[in-house]
Design a protein around this motif. Sequence first.
Motif, PDB file in Angstrom:
ATOM      1  N   GLU A   1       0.829  -1.204   0.000  1.00 56.35           N
ATOM      2  CA  GLU A   1       0.000   0.000   0.000  1.00 56.35           C
ATOM      3  C   GLU A   1       0.868   1.261   0.000  1.00 56.35           C
ATOM      4  N   ALA A   2       1.964   1.230   0.762  1.00 58.64           N
ATOM      5  CA  ALA A   2       2.893   2.364   0.766  1.00 58.64           C
ATOM      6  C   ALA A   2       3.505   2.560  -0.622  1.00 58.64           C
ATOM      7  N   THR A   3       3.824   1.450  -1.282  1.00 56.61           N
ATOM      8  CA  THR A   3       4.392   1.518  -2.633  1.00 56.61           C
ATOM      9  C   THR A   3       3.395   2.132  -3.607  1.00 56.61           C
ATOM     10  N   LEU A   4       2.139   1.724  -3.501  1.00 56.94           N
ATOM     11  CA  LEU A   4       1.116   2.260  -4.399  1.00 56.94           C
ATOM     12  C   LEU A   4       0.952   3.764  -4.203  1.00 56.94           C
ATOM     13  N   SER A   5       1.000   4.226  -2.956  1.00 60.93           N
ATOM     14  CA  SER A   5       0.878   5.669  -2.711  1.00 60.93           C
ATOM     15  C   SER A   5       2.042   6.431  -3.332  1.00 60.93           C
ATOM     16  N   LEU A   6       3.252   5.857  -3.260  1.00 62.76           N
ATOM     17  CA  LEU A   6       4.408   6.492  -3.897  1.00 62.76           C
ATOM     18  C   LEU A   6       4.251   6.540  -5.414  1.00 62.76           C
ATOM     19  N   LEU A   7       3.740   5.457  -5.991  1.00 61.68           N
ATOM     20  CA  LEU A   7       3.580   5.395  -7.441  1.00 61.68           C
ATOM     21  C   LEU A   7       2.539   6.410  -7.930  1.00 61.68           C
ATOM     22  N   ILE A   8       1.445   6.553  -7.186  1.00 63.03           N
ATOM     23  CA  ILE A   8       0.436   7.546  -7.558  1.00 63.03           C
ATOM     24  C   ILE A   8       1.037   8.949  -7.486  1.00 63.03           C
ATOM     25  N   PHE A   9       1.828   9.180  -6.419  1.00 64.01           N
ATOM     26  CA  PHE A   9       2.509  10.478  -6.328  1.00 64.01           C
ATOM     27  C   PHE A   9       3.390  10.716  -7.557  1.00 64.01           C
ATOM     28  N   ARG A  10       4.175   9.697  -7.951  1.00 65.01           N
ATOM     29  CA  ARG A  10       5.084   9.885  -9.095  1.00 65.01           C
ATOM     30  C   ARG A  10       4.322  10.134 -10.376  1.00 65.01           C
ATOM     31  N   LEU A  11       3.155   9.509 -10.508  1.00 68.31           N
ATOM     32  CA  LEU A  11       2.317   9.760 -11.676  1.00 68.31           C
ATOM     33  C   LEU A  11       1.875  11.226 -11.699  1.00 68.31           C
TER      34      LEU A  11
ATOM     35  N   ALA B   1       2.050  17.957  -0.785  1.00 66.63           N
ATOM     36  CA  ALA B   1       0.588  17.933  -0.893  1.00 66.63           C
ATOM     37  C   ALA B   1       0.119  16.799  -1.809  1.00 66.63           C
ATOM     38  N   LEU B   2       0.819  16.599  -2.915  1.00 65.07           N
ATOM     39  CA  LEU B   2       0.452  15.533  -3.847  1.00 65.07           C
ATOM     40  C   LEU B   2       0.676  14.163  -3.233  1.00 65.07           C
ATOM     41  N   TYR B   3       1.755  14.029  -2.449  1.00 65.76           N
ATOM     42  CA  TYR B   3       1.983  12.735  -1.799  1.00 65.76           C
ATOM     43  C   TYR B   3       0.909  12.455  -0.748  1.00 65.76           C
ATOM     44  N   LEU B   4       0.567  13.463   0.062  1.00 71.01           N
ATOM     45  CA  LEU B   4      -0.472  13.277   1.072  1.00 71.01           C
ATOM     46  C   LEU B   4      -1.800  12.907   0.415  1.00 71.01           C
ATOM     47  N   LEU B   5      -2.103  13.537  -0.700  1.00 72.44           N
ATOM     48  CA  LEU B   5      -3.312  13.197  -1.454  1.00 72.44           C
ATOM     49  C   LEU B   5      -3.261  11.745  -1.918  1.00 72.44           C
ATOM     50  N   SER B   6      -2.100  11.318  -2.414  1.00 73.43           N
ATOM     51  CA  SER B   6      -1.930   9.944  -2.888  1.00 73.43           C
ATOM     52  C   SER B   6      -2.092   8.946  -1.745  1.00 73.43           C
ATOM     53  N   ALA B   7      -1.463   9.251  -0.606  1.00 72.52           N
ATOM     54  CA  ALA B   7      -1.543   8.353   0.553  1.00 72.52           C
ATOM     55  C   ALA B   7      -2.972   8.269   1.082  1.00 72.52           C
ATOM     56  N   LEU B   8      -3.668   9.402   1.120  1.00 72.13           N
ATOM     57  CA  LEU B   8      -5.056   9.402   1.581  1.00 72.13           C
ATOM     58  C   LEU B   8      -5.953   8.604   0.643  1.00 72.13           C
ATOM     59  N   LEU B   9      -5.689   8.693  -0.656  1.00 66.08           N
ATOM     60  CA  LEU B   9      -6.468   7.943  -1.639  1.00 66.08           C
ATOM     61  C   LEU B   9      -6.312   6.443  -1.417  1.00 66.08           C
TER      62      LEU B   9
END
Length: 221
Positions: free
Chosen positions: A46-56, A204-212
């Motif tokens: 799940e942590a990896t997915l949040s990082l990947l969404i941030f990178r996108l 902000a984008l990472y926090l958004l990704s992690a919350l998603l």
Amino acid sequence: MSGIKLSIRVWDAPVRLFHWLLVALVVALYVSQFLDLMWLHYRLGEATLSLLIFRLLWGFFGSETARFATFLASPRAALAHLAGFRRGIGAGGVGHNPAGGWMVVFLLLLLFAQALSGLFARADPHSAGPLNHFLSKPASDLVSAFHAWNFDVLLAAIIVHLLAIIAYAMIRRENLLRPMISGKKRLPAATRAPRLGSSLLALALYLLSALLVAAIVTVWR
């Protein structure tokens, strides 16, 4: 004057943090699966997915060198770069070289496929991803098989990536690791420094990704 080189910042802190955190997470994911620590494996996924969404997101709204539109060259340019590899043609670019840009996208796609399939995969009768309950057993078996197969493809791609780094260092005398640590690269003095994005925007984008990701696995678990 043309031979003078300056140290220019080409990689921002968010991209470098993403890169090295992702390396650590991939290693930790492999170790947790090997040790059968599946509860940890799922949290790391799940942590990896949040990082990947941030990178996108950072690939569209981040620094100039991080944007897909900037570093993703045409396939013809990538092939031309590889064809001129030994002669040093195309060396010394600001960000990713044409072939490296495509490798980054390929790795990101494999990692996305691995993280998303992991949400639905089942490791054993007592351990499954947080969204596995949405699937029938045949569908679960298919996704789980894909998750295992995709990891082998990902591992092969990582090995190719590491071999490319070694080849650039030995044949072209280009150190691809140092800029990803320091953020700086020695380039001709006339080179325009790339525009770097805001670290606050990245946060902000990472926090958004992690919350998603947290919302997905919490609400639908």
